[in-house]
Design an enzyme around this catalytic site. Structure first.
Site, PDB file in Angstrom:
ATOM      1  N   VAL A  49       0.859  -1.182   0.000  1.00  0.00           N
ATOM      2  CA  VAL A  49       0.000   0.000   0.000  1.00  0.00           C
ATOM      3  C   VAL A  49       0.897   1.235   0.000  1.00  0.00           C
ATOM      4  O   VAL A  49       1.800   1.355   0.833  1.00  0.00           O
ATOM      5  CB  VAL A  49      -0.921   0.021   1.234  1.00  0.00           C
ATOM      6  CG1 VAL A  49      -1.837   1.237   1.200  1.00  0.00           C
ATOM      7  CG2 VAL A  49      -1.727  -1.280   1.327  1.00  0.00           C
ATOM      8  N   GLU A  50       0.648   2.124  -0.941  1.00  0.00           N
ATOM      9  CA  GLU A  50       1.386   3.377  -1.064  1.00  0.00           C
ATOM     10  C   GLU A  50       0.411   4.511  -0.767  1.00  0.00           C
ATOM     11  O   GLU A  50      -0.653   4.595  -1.384  1.00  0.00           O
ATOM     12  CB  GLU A  50       1.937   3.507  -2.483  1.00  0.00           C
ATOM     13  CG  GLU A  50       2.672   4.783  -2.769  1.00  0.00           C
ATOM     14  CD  GLU A  50       3.154   4.872  -4.217  1.00  0.00           C
ATOM     15  OE1 GLU A  50       3.752   5.899  -4.573  1.00  0.00           O
ATOM     16  OE2 GLU A  50       2.931   3.913  -5.003  1.00  0.00           O
ATOM     17  N   ILE A  51       0.739   5.350   0.196  1.00  0.00           N
ATOM     18  CA  ILE A  51      -0.053   6.535   0.500  1.00  0.00           C
ATOM     19  C   ILE A  51       0.782   7.731   0.070  1.00  0.00           C
ATOM     20  O   ILE A  51       1.937   7.864   0.474  1.00  0.00           O
ATOM     21  CB  ILE A  51      -0.393   6.634   1.999  1.00  0.00           C
ATOM     22  CG1 ILE A  51      -1.122   5.379   2.474  1.00  0.00           C
ATOM     23  CG2 ILE A  51      -1.203   7.906   2.281  1.00  0.00           C
ATOM     24  CD1 ILE A  51      -2.460   5.138   1.814  1.00  0.00           C
TER      25      ILE A  51
END
Length: 131
Positions: free
Chosen positions: A120-122
């Protein structure tokens, strides 16, 4: 034809309840039950539909399995606040904020994994950060 936006995507997961608890705690998403007992995680005008591994709905990806997701979500929250929130939620950050390239230009991104080890990339765009 011109595509406007992403409506939803699907993650195949080992444990729907554990996945929902993680995304609710780590990212503030809201669990939604729809259809005939299906589950999704809602955020903004999008959602992530969840399929339990071994019980995927048809049609689906050719070889669905937990941990094969890799996606980027955009926030207007300053990155220092994102990192502090994730750490307070007990999320192990895999890669601290770094410059990447988003769909419309440079982004600042932090990376972590969910319970199924999806990446997951924020991220945020410098000109879209809330003051």
């Amino acid at each position: 034809m011109e595509i406007d936006r992403i409506d939803h995507f699907v993650l195949t997961v080992r444990d729907i309840d554990a996945t929902c608890a993680f995304y609710e705690r780590a990212l503030g998403m809201k669990r939604e039950t729809f259809g005939e007992g299906r589950t999704a995680l809602k955020f903004g005008r999008q959602k992530i539909n969840l399929h339990a591994s071994g019980w995927e709905l048809q049609p689906n990806a050719r070889r669905p399995h937990p941990g094969s997701g890799d996606f980027c979500l955009i926030t207007r929250t300053p990155m220092a606040d994102v990192v502090a929130h994730l750490q307070a939620a007990g999320v192990e950050i895999e890669l601290m904020p770094s410059q990447r390239t988003g769909a419309t230009g440079p982004i600042n991104s932090v990376y972590f994994r969910d319970p199924d080890e999806n990446l997951v990339e924020i991220s945020n765009y410098a000109d879209e950060i809330d003051a």
